[in-house]
Design a protein around this motif. Structure first.
Motif, short mmCIF file in Angstrom:
data_model
loop_
_atom_site.label_atom_id
_atom_site.label_comp_id
_atom_site.label_asym_id
_atom_site.label_seq_id
_atom_site.Cartn_x
_atom_site.Cartn_y
_atom_site.Cartn_z
N ALA A 217 0.82 -1.22 0.00
CA ALA A 217 0.00 0.00 0.00
C ALA A 217 0.86 1.27 0.00
N PHE A 218 2.13 1.14 0.36
CA PHE A 218 2.96 2.32 0.64
C PHE A 218 2.96 3.34 -0.49
N TRP A 219 3.29 2.92 -1.70
CA TRP A 219 3.45 3.89 -2.80
C TRP A 219 2.12 4.40 -3.34
N LYS A 220 1.01 3.87 -2.84
CA LYS A 220 -0.31 4.32 -3.31
C LYS A 220 -0.83 5.50 -2.49
N HIS A 221 -0.09 5.89 -1.47
CA HIS A 221 -0.56 6.97 -0.60
C HIS A 221 0.38 8.17 -0.62
N GLY A 222 -0.12 9.26 -0.04
CA GLY A 222 0.66 10.49 0.04
C GLY A 222 1.67 10.43 1.18
N ARG A 223 2.37 11.54 1.32
CA ARG A 223 3.49 11.59 2.27
C ARG A 223 3.09 11.27 3.71
N ALA B 130 11.91 -7.56 4.36
CA ALA B 130 11.52 -6.23 3.89
C ALA B 130 12.75 -5.40 3.46
N LYS B 131 13.92 -6.02 3.47
CA LYS B 131 15.16 -5.28 3.19
C LYS B 131 15.10 -4.52 1.87
N GLN B 132 14.71 -5.21 0.80
CA GLN B 132 14.74 -4.58 -0.52
C GLN B 132 13.75 -3.40 -0.60
N PHE B 133 12.62 -3.58 0.04
CA PHE B 133 11.63 -2.50 0.06
C PHE B 133 12.23 -1.24 0.70
N PHE B 134 12.89 -1.41 1.84
CA PHE B 134 13.46 -0.25 2.54
C PHE B 134 14.60 0.37 1.73
N LEU B 135 15.41 -0.47 1.08
CA LEU B 135 16.49 0.08 0.26
C LEU B 135 15.91 0.90 -0.89
N ASP B 136 14.81 0.40 -1.45
CA ASP B 136 14.15 1.10 -2.55
C ASP B 136 13.61 2.45 -2.07
N VAL B 137 12.99 2.46 -0.87
CA VAL B 137 12.47 3.72 -0.33
C VAL B 137 13.63 4.69 -0.08
N LEU B 138 14.72 4.18 0.43
CA LEU B 138 15.88 5.05 0.71
C LEU B 138 16.39 5.70 -0.58
N ASP B 139 16.35 4.94 -1.68
CA ASP B 139 16.82 5.50 -2.96
C ASP B 139 15.84 6.50 -3.55
N VAL C 143 10.43 9.94 6.65
CA VAL C 143 10.46 8.62 6.02
C VAL C 143 11.90 8.07 6.04
N ILE C 144 12.84 8.92 5.69
CA ILE C 144 14.25 8.47 5.63
C ILE C 144 14.74 8.06 7.03
#
Length: 642
Positions: A363-369, A387-396, A403-404
């Motif tokens: 759901a994360f990328w479907k919502h606002g900040r 969830a490692k890859q998800f968090f790395l993706d968010v960091l990038d 969020v960071i």
């Protein structure tokens, strides 16, 4: 000692002021001989005299006061009659026998008064006469008052007569139901349920509330049987009562059919205007659950104000979490309604379900900040290595500071993920200080040769902020390994770096003697903050070797350094320091003087006591109070042998 004879003489005066004073003295002297005179004064037209007589009679108390007050129940003077009622209620327990005959008086008003007063006796002897009045008195108001008083007495032996009184007219039933809900006797459950067959909707509603209040499990089957035949308003009341009696968890002990039937009515009760009914239905649905329940409860929660309805919102969210991960909750999470999605995330945070992190990540990328921040806050605590890859993706991809920070916590403190080291280290040059701090903590948590090498580069940098972070990290990652670098940092041109280096070295104060000479040098530092830090550390790592340094700090040019040294010496009760502290009692800075007084009080002993006595004559209130407190402390410790 006050003379009763003189008082009684003055109670016959025509002067109101004399009467008032004499009545007051009669109460003070507990003068029984004055009681008849005081009783007459209750009918005085002067309020001051009346009030003084009232107080005196209450103060004297006893059988004599009750006996002279009872006739006042029959006077036409309403204020005097009301005062008599109040006095008899207050003193009723002192002579119950004198009051009991009044319940059979030919005068209806007297019987009502008596029923009222007997309720204040807290005496079991009042129960049978009140029970008799409840069942046999021809006047409805007497029967009503008898029921009220039996409820006030709340004695189980009253249950039998109260149960029978459910046959009485509606006005009496109100008081009977109230009384039975206070007594909570098991025999009353059947009587109340039986009465529901012939009572009005209003009385039936009161009975259902009373059964819920009584909490007797015997009532549950009888209430469930009435669900089908009751109108909606009463059904909702029954739902509330059943949940209140069983509690949400015990609802699971009902048969499957009973649970399903009750669940239907709970869903209806969610629409009741009474919030207590709604809350009971939510509490019940939390344990019998289902898709419809989840959807309905989510709707209610999403309309609650997070500030105004904070407690109710938390309870409702907990109920949603108890129901579990339903399709309704998943839909709510993906909903365009921000409030529904917010509540769904709150509920998911409480769930112990392995699939929750993936639902939140989807759901994360479907919502606002704002919602992303909330989701990351939950995920950083609940997600695991998968969830490692998800968090790395968010960091990038993300630029929001909050969020960071959540990502840094997860990858650093939680996973200690070495492959994220370079990306996290880059946060140390972020534009926001709080993100830098999050990155710094994450890198420290990961550690290892790679991170060490990066911090070494920072340490050699011309940028003081980078050097500061490196010194802080060296202190956290192992002082022994970075000992030489920390020692060198004590000579850094930037005071904050010297201060951080000091704090890092102090971490080894119990393991090495090498730290003390390093602190000694910092006591002469040009920066007051560095000197204060050195004194603080000596207080924390206290040992005989630091005493000369702390004594020397009492001569520091900065008064705050003196104050910190006084705090440390006082806390450790250092007797050797008294001769050095005494001169500070005449310091021009008031704070230094007060701290010196406090330190002497903590240290104690003869020398400190004598020095405090010398300044105890000060005319300054604040100093005087401080000296008195310290002297009292020394005396107390001396007396207890401490």
């Amino acid at each position: 000692m006050l003379d009763c004879k003189s008082i009684i003489e003055r109670l016959g005066s025509d002067d109101s002021e004399v009467l008032r004073e004499a009545a007051f003295e009669a109460g003070e002297a507990r003068c029984e001989e004055a009681v008849p005179h005081l009783a007459k004064l209750l009918q005085s037209s002067n309020l001051g005299v009346q009030e003084a007589a009232d107080r005196a009679l209450r103060s004297i108390g006893g059988q004599k006061v009750i006996q002279v007050t009872i006739p006042l129940l029959r006077v036409d003077d309403a204020p005097a009659r009301n005062l008599a009622m109040d006095i008899l209620r207050a003193l009723a327990s002192q002579d119950v026998a004198a009051l009991i005959p009044l319940i059979r008086d030919p005068d209806t008003d007297i019987r009502i008064f008596a029923a009222d007063i007997l309720g204040a006796t807290d005496n079991p002897a009042a129960v049978p006469v009140l029970g008799e009045a409840l069942l046999k008195d021809p006047e409805v108001n007497v029967r009503y008052q008898a029921a009220v008083s039996l409820g006030t007495l709340a004695r189980p032996e009253a249950a039998e007569s109260l149960n029978k009184a459910m046959e009485d007219e509606e006005w009496v039933q109100y008081a009977v139901i109230e009384a039975l809900s206070k007594i909570k006797h098991s025999s009353s459950v059947g009587a109340l349920v039986k009465a529901m067959a012939r009572t009005s909707d209003l009385v039936t509603s009161m009975i259902i509330d009373a059964l819920g209040e009584m909490g007797n499990i015997k009532a549950v089957p009888m209430l469930l049987k009435r669900l089908e035949e009751s109108p909606t308003a009463l059904r909702n009341k029954i739902v509330k009562a059943v949940v209140r009696i069983l509690g949400g968890k015990s609802l699971q002990l009902l048969s499957r059919d009973e649970r399903e039937n009750l669940k239907v009515y709970m869903l209806v009760a969610l629409e009741d205007e009474d919030l207590e009914v709604q809350d009971a239905a939510i509490q019940g649905l939390a344990f019998v659950g289902g898709e419809r329940a989840s959807e309905a409860v989510l709707k209610i929660a999403s309309h609650l104000d997070p500030d105004r309805d904070q407690e109710r919102l938390q309870q409702t969210v907990r109920a949603l979490a108890q129901i579990g991960l339903t399709s309704a909750l998943r839909s709510g999470l993906l909903s365009g309604d921000a409030d529904e999605a917010r509540v769904a995330v709150m509920a998911l945070a409480f769930m112990d379900d392995a699939s929750v992190p993936q639902v939140l990540m989807d759901a994360f990328w479907k919502h606002g900040r704002d919602l992303q921040r909330q989701i990351l806050g939950v995920l950083s605590k609940t997600a695991g290595p998968s969830a490692k890859q998800f968090f790395l993706d968010v960091l990038d991809r993300h630029e929001d500071g909050k969020v960071i920070k959540s990502v840094a916590y997860f990858l650093g403190q939680k996973l200690h993920l070495e492959e994220a080291a370079d990306r996290l280290f880059a946060l140390l040059e972020h534009k926001y200080d709080d993100v830098k701090e999050a990155g710094l903590e994450a890198c420290i948590a990961i550690g290892g040769p790679r991170i060490n090498a990066r911090f070494r580069e920072f340490y050699e940098s011309d940028d003081p902020v980078k050097r500061l972070m490196a010194v802080y990290a060296f202190g956290r990652m192992g002082q022994a390994e970075h000992w030489e670098a920390l020692k060198a940092a004590l000579e850094d041109e930037v005071p904050d770096i010297r201060k951080v280096a000091l704090e890092a070295i102090a971490g080894m104060c119990w393991e090495s003697d090498a730290w003390l000479p390093l602190l000694e040098g910092r006591l002469k530092d040009e920066s007051r903050e560095v000197r204060l830090t050195a004194i603080d550390l000596m207080g924390r790592c206290y040992r005989p070797e630091v005493i000369p340094y702390l004594l020397g700090a009492l001569d520091d040019e900065d008064d705050w350094v003196k104050v910190r040294a006084l705090d440390a010496l006082g806390f450790h009760k250092e007797r050797e320091a008294v001769p050095s502290i005494v001169p500070l009692l005449v310091n021009p800075n008031r704070l230094v003087v007060l701290k010196a007084v406090e330190a002497l009080g903590s240290i104690g002993g003869t020398s400190a006591f004598r020095a405090l006595l010398d300044v105890s004559t000060s005319e300054e209130p604040e100093l005087q109070q401080a000296v008195e407190t310290s002297i009292a402390k020394i005396q107390e410790e001396h007396e207890t042998g401490e």
